[in-house]
Write a protein that holds these residues in place. Structure first.
Motif, PDB file in Angstrom:
ATOM      1  N   GLY A   6      45.933  36.227  39.991  1.00 22.23           N
ATOM      2  CA  GLY A   6      45.542  37.646  39.574  1.00 22.23           C
ATOM      3  C   GLY A   6      44.092  38.067  40.008  1.00 22.23           C
ATOM      4  O   GLY A   6      43.513  38.832  39.301  1.00 22.23           O
ATOM      5  N   ALA A   7      43.601  37.433  41.233  1.00 25.50           N
ATOM      6  CA  ALA A   7      42.277  37.598  41.630  1.00 25.50           C
ATOM      7  C   ALA A   7      41.345  37.454  40.322  1.00 25.50           C
ATOM      8  O   ALA A   7      40.172  38.118  40.272  1.00 25.50           O
ATOM      9  CB  ALA A   7      42.017  39.058  42.246  1.00 25.50           C
ATOM     10  N   GLY A   8      41.659  36.346  39.902  1.00 25.76           N
ATOM     11  CA  GLY A   8      40.727  36.040  38.553  1.00 25.76           C
ATOM     12  C   GLY A   8      40.690  36.630  37.267  1.00 25.76           C
ATOM     13  O   GLY A   8      40.045  36.437  36.431  1.00 25.76           O
ATOM     14  N   VAL A   9      41.988  37.338  37.016  1.00 26.51           N
ATOM     15  CA  VAL A   9      42.018  38.115  35.943  1.00 26.51           C
ATOM     16  C   VAL A   9      43.021  37.638  35.191  1.00 26.51           C
ATOM     17  O   VAL A   9      42.947  37.259  33.908  1.00 26.51           O
ATOM     18  CB  VAL A   9      42.479  39.758  36.414  1.00 26.51           C
ATOM     19  CG1 VAL A   9      42.651  40.380  35.058  1.00 26.51           C
ATOM     20  CG2 VAL A   9      41.298  40.184  37.148  1.00 26.51           C
ATOM     21  N   ALA A  10      44.441  37.276  35.674  1.00 27.22           N
ATOM     22  CA  ALA A  10      45.393  36.793  34.899  1.00 27.22           C
ATOM     23  C   ALA A  10      45.656  35.075  35.117  1.00 27.22           C
ATOM     24  O   ALA A  10      46.540  34.675  35.907  1.00 27.22           O
ATOM     25  CB  ALA A  10      46.643  37.551  35.380  1.00 27.22           C
ATOM     26  N   LEU A  11      44.936  34.368  34.279  1.00 27.80           N
ATOM     27  CA  LEU A  11      44.712  32.824  34.915  1.00 27.80           C
ATOM     28  C   LEU A  11      46.191  32.262  34.552  1.00 27.80           C
ATOM     29  O   LEU A  11      46.327  31.156  34.925  1.00 27.80           O
ATOM     30  CB  LEU A  11      43.760  32.436  34.280  1.00 27.80           C
ATOM     31  CG  LEU A  11      42.135  32.786  34.708  1.00 27.80           C
ATOM     32  CD1 LEU A  11      41.093  31.969  33.822  1.00 27.80           C
ATOM     33  CD2 LEU A  11      42.118  32.665  36.275  1.00 27.80           C
ATOM     34  N   ALA A  12      46.936  32.822  33.640  1.00 27.21           N
ATOM     35  CA  ALA A  12      48.209  32.250  33.086  1.00 27.21           C
ATOM     36  C   ALA A  12      49.173  32.847  33.339  1.00 27.21           C
ATOM     37  O   ALA A  12      50.367  32.699  32.738  1.00 27.21           O
ATOM     38  CB  ALA A  12      47.921  31.936  31.639  1.00 27.21           C
ATOM     39  N   ALA A  13      49.250  33.699  34.378  1.00 29.52           N
ATOM     40  CA  ALA A  13      50.476  34.635  34.808  1.00 29.52           C
ATOM     41  C   ALA A  13      51.548  34.079  35.419  1.00 29.52           C
ATOM     42  O   ALA A  13      52.624  34.432  35.433  1.00 29.52           O
ATOM     43  CB  ALA A  13      49.737  35.937  35.575  1.00 29.52           C
ATOM     44  N   THR A 274      37.518  37.117  44.013  1.00 35.13           N
ATOM     45  CA  THR A 274      37.351  35.712  44.017  1.00 35.13           C
ATOM     46  C   THR A 274      35.858  35.673  44.844  1.00 35.13           C
ATOM     47  O   THR A 274      35.685  36.266  45.746  1.00 35.13           O
ATOM     48  CB  THR A 274      38.355  34.771  44.531  1.00 35.13           C
ATOM     49  OG1 THR A 274      38.460  35.276  46.029  1.00 35.13           O
ATOM     50  CG2 THR A 274      39.541  35.086  43.744  1.00 35.13           C
ATOM     51  N   LEU A 275      34.998  34.505  44.369  1.00 32.41           N
ATOM     52  CA  LEU A 275      33.866  34.268  45.075  1.00 32.41           C
ATOM     53  C   LEU A 275      34.236  33.633  46.494  1.00 32.41           C
ATOM     54  O   LEU A 275      35.050  32.808  46.572  1.00 32.41           O
ATOM     55  CB  LEU A 275      32.860  33.413  44.195  1.00 32.41           C
ATOM     56  CG  LEU A 275      32.547  33.899  42.811  1.00 32.41           C
ATOM     57  CD1 LEU A 275      31.463  32.904  42.065  1.00 32.41           C
ATOM     58  CD2 LEU A 275      31.807  35.372  42.948  1.00 32.41           C
ATOM     59  N   GLN A 276      33.392  33.822  47.432  1.00 29.17           N
ATOM     60  CA  GLN A 276      33.399  33.613  48.701  1.00 29.17           C
ATOM     61  C   GLN A 276      32.305  32.491  48.987  1.00 29.17           C
ATOM     62  O   GLN A 276      31.511  32.534  48.467  1.00 29.17           O
ATOM     63  CB  GLN A 276      33.665  34.667  49.860  1.00 29.17           C
ATOM     64  CG  GLN A 276      34.685  35.515  49.589  1.00 29.17           C
ATOM     65  CD  GLN A 276      36.160  34.933  49.450  1.00 29.17           C
ATOM     66  OE1 GLN A 276      36.511  34.162  50.585  1.00 29.17           O
ATOM     67  NE2 GLN A 276      36.752  35.228  48.421  1.00 29.17           N
ATOM     68  N   PRO A 277      32.597  31.691  50.027  1.00 27.92           N
ATOM     69  CA  PRO A 277      31.571  30.683  50.429  1.00 27.92           C
ATOM     70  C   PRO A 277      30.208  31.267  50.586  1.00 27.92           C
ATOM     71  O   PRO A 277      29.226  30.397  50.009  1.00 27.92           O
ATOM     72  CB  PRO A 277      32.039  30.292  51.787  1.00 27.92           C
ATOM     73  CG  PRO A 277      33.554  30.260  51.743  1.00 27.92           C
ATOM     74  CD  PRO A 277      33.847  31.372  51.167  1.00 27.92           C
ATOM     75  N   ALA A 278      29.970  32.509  51.037  1.00 30.39           N
ATOM     76  CA  ALA A 278      28.774  32.931  51.089  1.00 30.39           C
ATOM     77  C   ALA A 278      28.014  33.456  49.725  1.00 30.39           C
ATOM     78  O   ALA A 278      26.922  33.528  49.557  1.00 30.39           O
ATOM     79  CB  ALA A 278      28.605  34.270  52.046  1.00 30.39           C
TER      80      ALA A 278
END
Length: 329
Positions: A6-13, A274-278
């Motif tokens: 969930g793009a860093g929101v729903a870690l256990a979905a 989510t964080l990207q390489p940059a």
């Protein structure tokens, strides 16, 4: 599922599931049909309406796949619009100015906006059996009373099955799958798949890690759970196998332990949130990874839009990555 669900929101979905059979028999009425419509989804439930649905509301990625088959939806929920007002990567070619956005982030779903559309059907993905992706638990009962629902697996089956099921659904809603646009897209997918199989065979031993980054944690995903990477495994790509948590999709690592799994190539989750390489220049351990030093970090569409037109370039790009990759781990 890749990285932070969930793009860093729903870690256990996300959770379990199983392979589902596909085929036209699970579909309903075809193009141009004016009578009753039905479609048997991957829960084994059959959605039925008096005529082919017109007021369709769908999860953004699923809506984008249907759009590629010429099926327009009235409303969407899920990552659709970025903070600067541009289409999210998961919106594909959708004209987001022409759809009602019911919810744009995980846990957001306006029942009032949904009801106002007089929906004929609600369509979404399924990562966990009988759990409708991005349909909030606290309003699920109200939502599901308003229209029939269709859920299609996005996990625990090969990408070819996921593609066929969306094509089956599009056909039932009126798409002509024999149109040259669609047959050409399928041929391109098959050509790209053959290229990836050949690349994996010609450059054996390249270890690929599925990564997703947040400020505090780095997630390493299990390839066999997601439809896309499961298919890439079937074609011969070698993935890092993490020690996953109880959900079975990924392992969470502190940034101090980000080098736990040697890898030659890193496919990085490119979803919004989510964080990207940059963004990782302040993470010293990231910069020490062999794949990072070798510039063998490439973006991953963690939630592919499952139309042949959309996935063919993904497969082709991975084939090129494997062809060019050097063993550095």
């Amino acid at each position: 599922m890749g990285g932070a669900i969930g793009a860093g929101v729903a870690l256990a979905a996300c959770g379990g599931g199983g392979d589902q059979k596909s085929g036209a028999a699970d579909g309903g009425t075809g193009a141009g049909a004016s009578g009753p419509w039905s479609f048997k989804d991957d829960r084994g439930k059959t959605a039925e309406t008096k005529s082919t649905p017109k007021n369709i509301v769908a999860y953004t990625g699923t809506a984008a796949a249907l759009f590629d088959y010429g099926i327009q939806v009235k409303g969407v929920f899920g990552p659709t619009k970025t903070k600067d007002g541009k289409p999210d990567v998961q919106a594909g070619d959708l004209d987001i100015s022409k759809v009602e956005i019911i919810g744009n982030v995980y846990g957001e779903f306006s029942v009032e906006k949904y009801a106002a559309l007089a929906p004929d059907v609600l369509i979404t993905d399924m990562w966990q059996k009988d759990v409708l992706w991005y349909v909030p638990d606290n309003s699920k009962d109200k939502i599901l009373k308003l229209a029939p629902s269709v859920a299609l697996w996005a996990a625990d089956q090969s990408m070819t099955t996921a593609l066929q099921r969306r094509a089956d659904l599009a056909k039932s809603l009126g798409a002509d799958l024999n149109a040259k646009k669609f047959t050409d897209a399928k041929a391109a997918f098959e050509k790209a798949s053959a290229r990836l199989r050949a690349a994996a065979k010609a450059n054996p031993g390249i270890r690929v890690l599925l990564g997703s980054a947040s400020p505090d944690l780095f997630y390493v995903s299990e390839a066999k759970r997601s439809c896309d990477t499961r298919y890439f495994q079937e074609l011969g790509v070698e993935f890092v196998t993490p020690k996953v948590d109880s959900q079975g999709f990924f392992e969470s690592l502190s940034w101090e332990n980000v080098g736990k799994y040697p890898a030659d190539v890193i496919l990085m989750d490119n979803r919004t949130g989510t964080l990207q390489p940059a963004d990782l220049s302040n993470k010293p351990t990231w910069g020490q990874l062999p794949a990072v030093k070798a510039h063998q970090v490439v973006p991953r569409l963690t939630e592919p839009i499952y139309s042949y037109a959309r996935v063919a370039p993904i497969v082709d790009a991975l084939a090129e990555t494997i062809e060019k990759a050097r063993k550095v781990a």
